[in-house]
Design a protein around this motif. Structure first.
Motif, PDB file in Angstrom:
ATOM      1  N   ARG A 262       1.046  -1.244  -0.015  1.00 46.69           N
ATOM      2  CA  ARG A 262       0.102  -0.417   0.239  1.00 46.69           C
ATOM      3  C   ARG A 262       0.800   1.721   0.010  1.00 46.69           C
ATOM      4  N   GLN A 265       1.561   2.058  -3.468  1.00 43.57           N
ATOM      5  CA  GLN A 265       1.457   3.328  -4.017  1.00 43.57           C
ATOM      6  C   GLN A 265       1.286   4.298  -4.025  1.00 43.57           C
ATOM      7  N   ARG A 268       4.599   5.459  -5.657  1.00 43.55           N
ATOM      8  CA  ARG A 268       4.124   5.993  -7.633  1.00 43.55           C
ATOM      9  C   ARG A 268       3.462   6.280  -8.060  1.00 43.55           C
ATOM     10  N   ASN A 275       7.052   0.955 -12.653  1.00 44.53           N
ATOM     11  CA  ASN A 275       6.150   0.431 -12.541  1.00 44.53           C
ATOM     12  C   ASN A 275       6.289  -1.121 -13.535  1.00 44.53           C
ATOM     13  N   TRP A 281      -1.443   2.148 -13.537  1.00 42.80           N
ATOM     14  CA  TRP A 281      -2.809   2.300 -13.395  1.00 42.80           C
ATOM     15  C   TRP A 281      -4.203   1.555 -13.450  1.00 42.80           C
ATOM     16  N   VAL A 284      -3.828  -2.266 -11.958  1.00 42.31           N
ATOM     17  CA  VAL A 284      -4.342  -2.417 -10.501  1.00 42.31           C
ATOM     18  C   VAL A 284      -4.975  -2.319 -10.155  1.00 42.31           C
ATOM     19  N   LEU A 297      -7.463   2.704  -4.163  1.00 42.03           N
ATOM     20  CA  LEU A 297      -6.423   3.046  -2.960  1.00 42.03           C
ATOM     21  C   LEU A 297      -6.916   2.670  -1.869  1.00 42.03           C
ATOM     22  N   SER A 300      -6.318  -1.216  -1.866  1.00 41.54           N
ATOM     23  CA  SER A 300      -5.519  -1.329  -1.377  1.00 41.54           C
ATOM     24  C   SER A 300      -4.987  -1.317   0.020  1.00 41.54           C
TER      25      SER A 300
END
Length: 385
Positions: A262, A265, A268, A275, A281, A284, A297, A300
């Protein structure tokens, strides 16, 4: 030791490394890459349709050549070509964005070639389906050599791999030599289970890993007291979590630590680290069954092992590449430090001395493969020599 880098960006070069480490022929890879060098100049997301065309066309050519071998009665030669065809098609498919034209058809063709190759080549792998609470989990079962019952290792995907790539990592082959069977799974959020059933990631990996153990306990060639668990890349979250909460696992390992994915992310979003796939994106959100970034988000949030590793009460190995450009080596130390109740914990960082310094040994998987296979031989009662 460095990642072979024919392209001007990491994501495309990672795909080439995956193909090389999974049994691709270097001459074929050069032939596929050379005409699309310029297509990669715009970054990881640009030009992926050109990648698809080039690699899938080569896969088609190998399928046609395999058909000629089969017609001549040369099944083993046909199998060899179909293995590479399936590999190149899966690498091509993996590079595309969710819903990209031709992606579904390419995936179906890859699975067909893979299945036909196993039959023609008499390869030691059987496709099985394991019941889940919803749907099923497709898996590949590789049996140990010699008389049983045998120990067995459940081997799970990362974010963007599939059970076929797990098989091609040759860890199942290495374990079979050591008297240990392997169950390579397409868990929810990966492989067939995502593409054909639309089942998203379940961060609580004990849910589906427990179903794998249920299935293994029904197999006459399995010793139910000697079942291990490992995972690659994002499997470095799933495997430790499963071992912490599924008490039937007798040993565990991760090929690349993913202790707080988490947090990765958030990094990133700030463009820190590389990646693993183009159109990241979108990928995911698809894998997690999210409709937008906020929902992804939120979903995750559970991808964080802090506070959970105390549940691991069996031997556990953490491995990581010293120069991993996707996931910081710091997460390997976090995972190891928190294994306070493991009776035998080990941290192995692969350095330039041996190789395997990139993410999950993308530059050289040989050392990680052998180290993890020996770990399970030592902790599950296999043979290391």
């Amino acid at each position: 030791m460095a990642l072979y880098s024919p392209f001007p960006n990491y994501i495309w070069n990672l795909s080439v490394a995956i193909a090389m480490e999974s049994g691709g022929q270097i001459g074929e890879i050069v032939d596929m890459c050379q005409p699309i060098i310029d297509a990669a100049a715009g970054g990881g997301d640009a030009g992926t349709p050109a990648f698809m065309r080039q690699w899938s066309n080569y896969g088609d050519k190998l399928i046609a050549l395999a058909a000629e071998d089969e017609a001549a009665g040369h099944g083993f030669s046909a199998s060899n070509k179909l293995e590479r065809a399936s590999l190149y098609l899966l690498v091509a498919e993996r590079m595309q964005g969710h819903g990209a034209p031709g992606r579904k058809e390419t995936y179906a063709k890859a699975l067909d070639a893979f299945a036909k190759s196993a039959k023609l080549g008499q390869i030691n792998r059987e496709r099985v389906e394991i019941p889940l609470e919803t749907g099923t989990m497709a898996a590949l079962y590789t049996r140990a050599t010699g008389p049983g019952p045998h120990p067995v290792v459940v081997y799970c995907n990362g974010l963007d791999s599939c059970k076929e790539l797990l098989y091609w990592s040759r860890l199942p082959e290495a374990l079979a030599r050591r008297g240990i069977s392997t169950l390579c799974v397409d868990q929810p959020g990966s492989g067939e289970v995502l593409r054909l059933q639309d089942l998203p990631v379940d961060p609580h990996s004990e849910n589906w890993a427990g179903k794998a153990v249920d299935w293994l306990e029904t197999q006459p060639d399995v010793d139910p007291k000697r079942i291990g668990m490992t995972g690659i890349s994002l499997g470095g979250h799933f495997a430790p979590r499963a071992v912490a909460y599924e008490p039937r696992f007798a040993s565990g390992a991760c090929w690349g630590a993913n202790h707080n994915w988490r947090e990765v992310q958030d990094k990133r979003l700030k463009r820190e680290g590389e990646n693993p796939v183009p159109h990241y994106w979108a990928h995911v959100m698809w894998a997690f069954g999210a409709t937008d970034m906020d929902e992804f988000l939120a979903k995750s949030e559970a991808m964080n092992l802090n506070g959970h590793m105390g549940g691991v009460k069996v031997p556990f190995l953490v491995t990581h590449g010293a120069n991993d450009r996707q996931i910081s080596v710091d997460y390997a130390h976090d995972c190891y430090d928190q294994l306070v109740n493991s009776p035998r914990r080990e941290l192995k960082i692969f350095t330039a001395r041996e190789g395997g310094v990139e993410h999950v040994g993308a530059d050289n998987m040989a050392f990680g493969r052998d180290y993890i296979a020996d770990w399970f031989a030592d902790t599950l009662g296999g043979r290391a020599a």
